[in-house]
Every structure is written in structure tokens, then in C-alpha cells.
Design an enzyme around this catalytic site. Structure first.
Site, PDB file in Angstrom:
ATOM      1  CD  GLU A 126      -2.979  -0.828  -0.047  1.00 13.14           C
ATOM      2  OE1 GLU A 126      -3.132   0.323  -0.490  1.00 13.14           O
ATOM      3  OE2 GLU A 126      -3.549  -1.820  -0.540  1.00 13.14           O
ATOM      4  CG  HIS A 129      -0.640   1.247  -4.532  1.00 19.22           C
ATOM      5  ND1 HIS A 129      -0.354   0.895  -5.829  1.00 19.22           N
ATOM      6  CD2 HIS A 129      -1.215   0.145  -3.958  1.00 19.22           C
ATOM      7  CE1 HIS A 129      -0.728  -0.362  -6.045  1.00 19.22           C
ATOM      8  NE2 HIS A 129      -1.241  -0.840  -4.918  1.00 19.22           N
TER       9      HIS A 129
END
Length: 234
Positions: free
Chosen positions: A24, A27
Site C-alpha cells: 500500500e 502506491h
């Protein structure tokens, strides 16, 4: 050699937490590079796992899968998720084109983490038969396995998975808009694929491919890597 449930949790804990949370974070880092500051404003561009951990997706779900796998004799596909990093694709400098790199960042980080854990197996092997070597090698095998699973799963061309974002980025505008409409139903489609066994049928060849590639790039014997993965999954 068969691991107890406690040993199994111990060798999977760190690899699972970092595989899910750094996916995550990647990103957010790439989105910021291409102009979207949403994740930065939310304090999510950090390598601190505590900022990304979802109590259910990062801890409970993988733990339940490990327990059930142990009770049923292994073979389960271990997966989970972290709190999604907020990305506003409209704020990217070239939204459609840059979406590709933002989406690829997560699976890309998982691939590099798989290589890192494969190198930990090499380190454990180099340490010989000491107190640290066996746990390090088993943790390395767990790290390779969870990262190649997340990589393979997220590359499936199904919105809202990363592979779906990649497909939207690459398709012509009209087809991309039509394909993106699948996103509200993507999670239910994924569950259907899981419960019908189709997901495993699609993922296992990809997992085997990425495991073999990790072994090749780090100089590991593929048979040794597969053998260690079988031990941690048993």
C-alpha cells in the site's frame, strides 16, 4: 519437519505484515511522484506498518487462514489486505497513463520483497546449522510465498485490483470506461472465483512461475525453495 501452529504464525508474522503494508505504501509513493498528494496529506506515505495495518485484513484474516490451513492439512492460499492508500487519479499529471505506474507499484514492491526474502534463505544457508539459520530460512520461505501470492492476485485484470487499474490504463478510452464499471462488483466476483475454485486454478500457475523466478534471480535451488515453502504450508 512439521511446524506447530505457534511456529507457523511466528515465521509468517513479519513477512505478512510487511508484504501487505509496503504494498500500500508503494502506491502512495508513486502517486506522489506523479502529482497526487492525497496519500501524503493523509500521512500514508510511510514505511511504518502501523499506519497501514487493517486489524481484520492484515491480522485476523491471515491468522484465520493459517489456523484453518493447519487444521485441514495445509494448501490454502494465504492473503490479506491493509487499509487502502487513498489515491485521486484525477490529480495525477496524466491520469490515464500514470495510473499504470501507480497500480504497478504494489505488485512491484511485492516482487522485490520476494527477492529479499529469498536472499534471507541464502543467508540462513550460509550461517550453517546454527540457532538462527533454520528460523531465518523458514521465514524467508514464508516471505517469498506471501509476496508472490499478493503479486499474482493483484495482477489479475479485475477492478479494483491493481491488474484492473493496469487494464483501464492500457485500454482505449471507450473500452476503459466500460471496463471500469465492473469495479463496484469486483469484490463479489473475486469471492465467487474463490469459492468455485477458479481463483486457485488461475493463481497457482502464476505463483509457481514467480517462485521459480525468485529462485533464479537469487541463485537459489528451485527445489530447495519449493521444499521450504511446503514445510511452512504443511
Amino acid at each position: 519437519m512439521e511446524l506447530t501452529l505457534i511456529q507457523k504464525i511466528a515465521v509468517f508474522a513479519l513477512p505478512v505484515i510487511f508484504a501487505i503494508t509496503l504494498h500500500e505504501a508503494a502506491h502512495g509513493y508513486v502517486a506522489r511522484y506523479f502529482g497526487d498528494m492525497t496519500a501524503a496529506a493523509a500521512g500514508r506515505i510511510t514505511l511504518n506498518p502501523l499506519k497501514h495495518i487493517d486489524p481484520v485484513g492484515t491480522i485476523l484474516v491471515p491468522l484465520v487462514i493459517l489456523v484453518m490451513s493447519k487444521l485441514l492439512g495445509g494448501g490454502a492460499i494465504l492473503f490479506g489486505w491493509a487499509k487502502p492508500v487513498p489515491v485521486n487519479f484525477a490529480q495525477l499529471r496524466r491520469p490515464k497513463q500514470d495510473m499504470l505506474w501507480v497500480a504497478l507499484a504494489g505488485p512491484g514492491v511485492n516482487f522485490f520483497m520476494a527477492l529479499f526474502w529469498a536472499l534471507m534463505i541464502q543467508l540462513g544457508h550460509a550461517l550453517g546449522n546454527g540457532f538462527v539459520s533454520a528460523p531465518l530460512m523458514l521465514m524467508g520461505a514464508s516471505g517469498v510465498f506471501i509476496n508472490v501470492i499478493l503479486m499474482a492476485l493483484n495482477l489479475l485484470p479485475l477492478p479494483p485490483l491493481d491488474g484492473g487499474r493496469i487494464a483501464v490504463s492500457l485500454l482505449p478510452v471507450k473500452q476503459a470506461m466500460q471496463f471500469a464499471r465492473i469495479e463496484p462488483y469486483g469484490f463479489f466476483i473475486l469471492l465467487g472465483l474463490l469459492f468455485t475454485g477458479i481463483l486457485g486454478f488461475v493463481l497457482w500457475p502464476l505463483i509457481s512461475l514467480f517462485v521459480g523466478l525468485a529462485a533464479l534471480l537469487t541463485g537459489l535451488d528451485p527445489a530447495q525453495l519449493v521444499g521450504l515453502i511446503q514445510v511452512v504450508l504443511a
